[in-house]
Design a protein around this motif. Structure first.
Motif, mmCIF file in Angstrom:
data_model
loop_
_atom_site.group_PDB
_atom_site.id
_atom_site.type_symbol
_atom_site.label_atom_id
_atom_site.label_comp_id
_atom_site.label_asym_id
_atom_site.label_seq_id
_atom_site.Cartn_x
_atom_site.Cartn_y
_atom_site.Cartn_z
ATOM 1 N N TYR A 290 2.165 7.618 -1.504
ATOM 2 C CA TYR A 290 0.726 7.373 -1.470
ATOM 3 C C TYR A 290 0.368 6.688 -0.147
ATOM 4 O O TYR A 290 1.140 5.882 0.371
ATOM 5 C CB TYR A 290 0.291 6.454 -2.624
ATOM 6 N N ALA A 291 -0.794 6.998 0.384
ATOM 7 C CA ALA A 291 -1.263 6.352 1.614
ATOM 8 C C ALA A 291 -1.417 4.861 1.345
ATOM 9 O O ALA A 291 -1.969 4.446 0.331
ATOM 10 C CB ALA A 291 -2.590 6.951 2.054
ATOM 11 N N PRO B 16 -0.603 2.325 10.568
ATOM 12 C CA PRO B 16 -1.028 3.717 10.810
ATOM 13 C C PRO B 16 -2.172 4.156 9.919
ATOM 14 O O PRO B 16 -3.070 4.853 10.359
ATOM 15 C CB PRO B 16 0.230 4.527 10.507
ATOM 16 N N ALA B 17 -2.179 3.722 8.672
ATOM 17 C CA ALA B 17 -3.256 4.114 7.758
ATOM 18 C C ALA B 17 -4.577 3.495 8.203
ATOM 19 O O ALA B 17 -5.615 4.139 8.169
ATOM 20 C CB ALA B 17 -2.922 3.684 6.341
ATOM 21 N N TYR C 247 2.738 5.092 4.439
ATOM 22 C CA TYR C 247 2.833 5.484 3.036
ATOM 23 C C TYR C 247 3.677 4.484 2.266
ATOM 24 O O TYR C 247 4.529 3.785 2.825
ATOM 25 C CB TYR C 247 3.469 6.872 2.887
ATOM 26 N N VAL C 248 3.469 4.483 0.952
ATOM 27 C CA VAL C 248 4.276 3.672 0.049
ATOM 28 C C VAL C 248 4.740 4.595 -1.080
ATOM 29 O O VAL C 248 3.976 5.425 -1.567
ATOM 30 C CB VAL C 248 3.477 2.454 -0.478
ATOM 31 N N PHE C 249 6.021 4.486 -1.467
ATOM 32 C CA PHE C 249 6.575 5.325 -2.528
ATOM 33 C C PHE C 249 6.383 4.620 -3.856
ATOM 34 O O PHE C 249 6.867 3.510 -4.070
ATOM 35 C CB PHE C 249 8.067 5.588 -2.285
ATOM 36 N N THR C 250 5.651 5.257 -4.755
ATOM 37 C CA THR C 250 5.374 4.647 -6.059
ATOM 38 C C THR C 250 4.884 5.702 -7.042
ATOM 39 O O THR C 250 4.683 6.860 -6.685
ATOM 40 C CB THR C 250 4.329 3.516 -5.921
ATOM 41 N N MET D 163 -4.876 12.360 7.408
ATOM 42 C CA MET D 163 -3.758 11.833 6.655
ATOM 43 C C MET D 163 -4.022 12.071 5.170
ATOM 44 O O MET D 163 -5.039 11.661 4.635
ATOM 45 C CB MET D 163 -3.612 10.337 6.963
ATOM 46 N N ALA D 164 -3.095 12.714 4.511
ATOM 47 C CA ALA D 164 -3.236 12.986 3.081
ATOM 48 C C ALA D 164 -3.018 11.701 2.301
ATOM 49 O O ALA D 164 -2.209 10.864 2.678
ATOM 50 C CB ALA D 164 -2.225 14.042 2.648
ATOM 51 N N SER D 165 -3.746 11.549 1.207
ATOM 52 C CA SER D 165 -3.632 10.320 0.441
ATOM 53 C C SER D 165 -2.433 10.344 -0.517
ATOM 54 O O SER D 165 -2.028 9.307 -1.003
ATOM 55 C CB SER D 165 -4.916 10.064 -0.339
ATOM 56 N N PHE D 166 -1.854 11.540 -0.782
ATOM 57 C CA PHE D 166 -0.716 11.625 -1.689
ATOM 58 C C PHE D 166 0.173 12.806 -1.331
ATOM 59 O O PHE D 166 -0.308 13.897 -1.039
ATOM 60 C CB PHE D 166 -1.203 11.769 -3.136
ATOM 61 N N GLU D 167 1.493 12.568 -1.354
ATOM 62 C CA GLU D 167 2.481 13.643 -1.198
ATOM 63 C C GLU D 167 3.436 13.541 -2.372
ATOM 64 O O GLU D 167 4.125 12.532 -2.522
ATOM 65 C CB GLU D 167 3.295 13.455 0.092
ATOM 66 N N ALA D 168 3.478 14.538 -3.202
ATOM 67 C CA ALA D 168 4.351 14.496 -4.381
ATOM 68 C C ALA D 168 5.810 14.536 -3.944
ATOM 69 O O ALA D 168 6.183 15.264 -3.025
ATOM 70 C CB ALA D 168 4.048 15.673 -5.295
ATOM 71 N N SER D 169 6.633 13.734 -4.626
ATOM 72 C CA SER D 169 8.068 13.709 -4.350
ATOM 73 C C SER D 169 8.748 13.140 -5.586
ATOM 74 O O SER D 169 8.381 12.061 -6.066
ATOM 75 C CB SER D 169 8.369 12.839 -3.138
#
Length: 136
Positions: free
Chosen positions: A29-30, A36-37, A17-20, A1-7
């Motif tokens: 961000y994870a 799940p995390a 994940y949480v969007f912040t 699981m990636a710790s960050f996905e840019a968006s």
């Protein structure tokens, strides 16, 4: 699981994940607190969670049982007091009835509880007249 996905903008909820906006920028961000995390990181042991849940249920059942037992003990104690009070009232009224005369009119009882009132107060002539007026 990636710790960050840019968006650059919100694209809906994603499990784990949480969007912040943080140090790497805005995105997903994870979330270490999500189920799940934790599972992916090895920290969300299902067996451990089930065990804690079972223990919680057990404690709850035990509390209910103890509460029920306390209630039963209080009820028994209350019944015992009532019986004792009834016995003492009947024995004292039996003895007072025999000494107060054949009709037992001297026995004064509480209008609320029906218990014999033991205290005697000297009544004035006015008090006696008022009492007679109430009885009539």
């Amino acid at each position: 699981m990636a710790s960050f996905e840019a968006s650059s903008k919100w694209r809906g909820a994603r499990p784990g994940y949480v969007f912040t906006t943080r140090e790497e920028g805005t995105g997903y961000y994870a979330d270490p607190l999500s189920a799940p995390a934790r599972r992916d990181a090895g920290g969300g042991d299902d067996d451990e969670r089930k065990r804690r849940k079972k223990e919680k249920k057990k404690r709850k059942r035990e509390k209910k049982r103890e509460k029920r037992e306390r209630k039963e003990r209080r009820k028994k104690a209350s019944e015992k007091k009532k019986k004792k009070r009834k016995r003492s009232d009947s024995s004292s009224s039996d003895s007072s009835d025999s000494s107060s005369g054949s009709d037992g009119s001297d026995v004064v009882r509480s209008a609320i509880s029906g218990k014999r009132i033991k205290m005697r107060v000297e009544k004035s002539a006015d008090d006696k007249a008022q009492e007679e007026g109430r009885k009539a």
